[in-house]
Design a protein around this motif. Structure first.
Motif, PDB file in Angstrom:
ATOM      1  N   GLY A 124       0.732  -1.215  -0.141  1.00 25.74           N
ATOM      2  CA  GLY A 124       0.048   0.032  -0.010  1.00 25.74           C
ATOM      3  C   GLY A 124       0.940   1.259   0.009  1.00 25.74           C
ATOM      4  O   GLY A 124       0.603   2.179  -0.770  1.00 25.74           O
ATOM      5  N   TYR A 171      -6.348   0.631   0.156  1.00 31.06           N
ATOM      6  CA  TYR A 171      -5.187  -0.236  -0.397  1.00 31.06           C
ATOM      7  C   TYR A 171      -4.125   0.639   0.061  1.00 31.06           C
ATOM      8  O   TYR A 171      -3.291  -0.223   0.737  1.00 31.06           O
ATOM      9  CB  TYR A 171      -5.152  -0.038  -1.924  1.00 31.06           C
ATOM     10  CG  TYR A 171      -5.825  -1.165  -2.798  1.00 31.06           C
ATOM     11  CD1 TYR A 171      -5.835  -2.348  -2.410  1.00 31.06           C
ATOM     12  CD2 TYR A 171      -6.843  -0.698  -3.672  1.00 31.06           C
ATOM     13  CE1 TYR A 171      -6.683  -3.549  -3.036  1.00 31.06           C
ATOM     14  CE2 TYR A 171      -7.260  -1.646  -4.701  1.00 31.06           C
ATOM     15  CZ  TYR A 171      -7.346  -3.195  -4.256  1.00 31.06           C
ATOM     16  OH  TYR A 171      -8.065  -3.915  -5.079  1.00 31.06           O
ATOM     17  N   GLU A 172      -4.001   1.710   0.137  1.00 31.74           N
ATOM     18  CA  GLU A 172      -2.707   2.506   0.638  1.00 31.74           C
ATOM     19  C   GLU A 172      -2.444   2.514   2.253  1.00 31.74           C
ATOM     20  O   GLU A 172      -1.484   2.343   2.384  1.00 31.74           O
ATOM     21  CB  GLU A 172      -2.877   4.127   0.089  1.00 31.74           C
ATOM     22  CG  GLU A 172      -2.679   4.409  -1.452  1.00 31.74           C
ATOM     23  CD  GLU A 172      -2.561   5.959  -1.618  1.00 31.74           C
ATOM     24  OE1 GLU A 172      -2.393   5.870  -3.000  1.00 31.74           O
ATOM     25  OE2 GLU A 172      -2.915   6.632  -0.873  1.00 31.74           O
ATOM     26  N   SER A 173      -3.584   2.227   2.679  1.00 33.26           N
ATOM     27  CA  SER A 173      -3.532   2.278   4.311  1.00 33.26           C
ATOM     28  C   SER A 173      -3.376   0.565   4.656  1.00 33.26           C
ATOM     29  O   SER A 173      -3.692   0.230   5.957  1.00 33.26           O
ATOM     30  CB  SER A 173      -4.481   2.861   5.023  1.00 33.26           C
ATOM     31  OG  SER A 173      -5.734   2.422   4.438  1.00 33.26           O
ATOM     32  N   GLN A 223      -5.922  11.020  -5.059  1.00 34.47           N
ATOM     33  CA  GLN A 223      -6.578   9.635  -4.625  1.00 34.47           C
ATOM     34  C   GLN A 223      -7.990   9.914  -5.434  1.00 34.47           C
ATOM     35  O   GLN A 223      -8.342   8.867  -6.151  1.00 34.47           O
ATOM     36  CB  GLN A 223      -7.138   9.504  -3.159  1.00 34.47           C
ATOM     37  CG  GLN A 223      -5.883   9.067  -2.444  1.00 34.47           C
ATOM     38  CD  GLN A 223      -6.272   8.621  -1.104  1.00 34.47           C
ATOM     39  OE1 GLN A 223      -7.303   8.903  -0.503  1.00 34.47           O
ATOM     40  NE2 GLN A 223      -5.210   7.837  -0.295  1.00 34.47           N
ATOM     41  N   LYS A 261       1.022   4.156  -2.877  1.00 40.59           N
ATOM     42  CA  LYS A 261       0.948   5.552  -2.552  1.00 40.59           C
ATOM     43  C   LYS A 261       2.165   6.419  -2.967  1.00 40.59           C
ATOM     44  O   LYS A 261       2.164   7.510  -3.575  1.00 40.59           O
ATOM     45  CB  LYS A 261       0.776   5.809  -0.941  1.00 40.59           C
ATOM     46  CG  LYS A 261       0.414   7.259  -0.603  1.00 40.59           C
ATOM     47  CD  LYS A 261       0.450   7.326   0.869  1.00 40.59           C
ATOM     48  CE  LYS A 261       0.467   8.900   1.620  1.00 40.59           C
ATOM     49  NZ  LYS A 261       0.071   9.024   3.168  1.00 40.59           N
ATOM     50  N   ARG A 287       1.836   6.971  -6.762  1.00 38.52           N
ATOM     51  CA  ARG A 287       0.673   7.888  -7.140  1.00 38.52           C
ATOM     52  C   ARG A 287       1.132   9.378  -6.654  1.00 38.52           C
ATOM     53  O   ARG A 287       1.011  10.252  -7.564  1.00 38.52           O
ATOM     54  CB  ARG A 287      -0.320   7.774  -6.102  1.00 38.52           C
ATOM     55  CG  ARG A 287      -1.774   8.580  -6.167  1.00 38.52           C
ATOM     56  CD  ARG A 287      -2.937   8.235  -5.555  1.00 38.52           C
ATOM     57  NE  ARG A 287      -2.745   8.206  -3.940  1.00 38.52           N
ATOM     58  CZ  ARG A 287      -2.386   9.402  -3.272  1.00 38.52           C
ATOM     59  NH1 ARG A 287      -2.572  10.472  -3.996  1.00 38.52           N
ATOM     60  NH2 ARG A 287      -2.190   9.050  -2.116  1.00 38.52           N
ATOM     61  N   SER A 324      -7.695   4.559  -0.861  1.00 43.74           N
ATOM     62  CA  SER A 324      -7.302   4.816   0.362  1.00 43.74           C
ATOM     63  C   SER A 324      -7.199   3.368   1.202  1.00 43.74           C
ATOM     64  O   SER A 324      -6.088   3.506   1.986  1.00 43.74           O
ATOM     65  CB  SER A 324      -8.483   5.774   1.114  1.00 43.74           C
ATOM     66  OG  SER A 324      -7.782   6.078   2.462  1.00 43.74           O
TER      67      SER A 324
END
Length: 228
Positions: free
Chosen positions: A19, A50-52, A33, A23, A26, A48
């Motif tokens: 994740g 996925y990234e967290s 996002q 990020k 990105r 969000s």
């Protein structure tokens, strides 16, 4: 940009925190996002999650869509980031594939290399190993191609994956977990048993994959394997 695509895919697949890797890329492409979600036709909350790491690690299809989307958005902006990240194509030396001349069982493989069993040792007797793929855990992060999993298996999938230069074992097992095809067994090299990440063992147990630890010198291991 094929080389860059492979590099990003490999980094996300092999990352300790997929994740965070998503990020990072990105943000490198300077995409919000919301904009990314709109282009991928999913909700911002999904990005969000996925990234967290609130959502299960992204699979190959999601990673491919992610990479295609950030690159498409950048091209629509005039390719400012892609131009900065343009890299020269290089031969892939992240892995090598070798086949055995005879059929080897998983237990034979374990004994010939005096490997320590970390998970699912009871399955070794029934596992057939027709060869092995040696994967450099460091180089594969840069050179791995998400659409070239088949190359790791050569002509047959019933083989051992041997990951070298391993720091904890987590990244290799996450990569194997995400792979569409599973090897007969996985062996990790480059660390002591006490340094093996418990998550690596849990993944092996959940996916019913024998996991071995190799502590000998790599040239000696390759010499032993060359006899079969």
């Amino acid at each position: 940009m094929e080389k860059l695509s492979r590099m990003i895919a490999g980094e996300i697949l092999m990352a300790e925190d997929p994740g965070a890797a998503m990020k990072k890329w990105r943000e490198i492409f300077d995409i919000t996002q919301s904009d990314l979600a709109a282009s991928m036709e999913i909700t911002p909350s999904t990005i969000s999650d996925y990234e967290s790491n609130r959502r299960e690690s992204p699979g190959i299809k999601v990673i491919k869509r992610f990479i295609e989307t950030v690159m498409r958005i950048d091209k629509e902006r005039g390719s400012p980031v892609l131009q900065k990240l343009a890299i020269e194509e290089k031969p892939n030396d992240a892995f090598e594939v070798r086949n055995f001349s005879t059929i080897v069982t998983g237990i034979d493989f374990q004994k010939m290399l005096d490997a320590t069993i970390l998970a699912n040792g009871e399955m070794l007797e029934k596992k057939k190993v027709y060869g092995y793929t040696l994967l450099d855990s460091h180089k594969i992060i840069m050179d791995f191609q998400y659409n070239d999993f088949q190359k790791l298996y050569g002509s047959i999938s019933e083989r051992a994956f041997i990951f070298t230069n391993v720091s904890s074992g987590r990244s290799p097992m996450i990569a194997v977990k995400l792979a569409p095809i599973k090897p007969s067994l996985v062996a990790i090299h480059g660390l002591k048993k006490k340094d093996v990440d418990p998550l690596a063992i849990k993944i092996a147990e959940k996916d019913a994959l024998p996991l071995l630890l190799l502590e000998g010198e790599l040239p000696k291991i390759k010499e032993t394997l060359s006899k079969y």
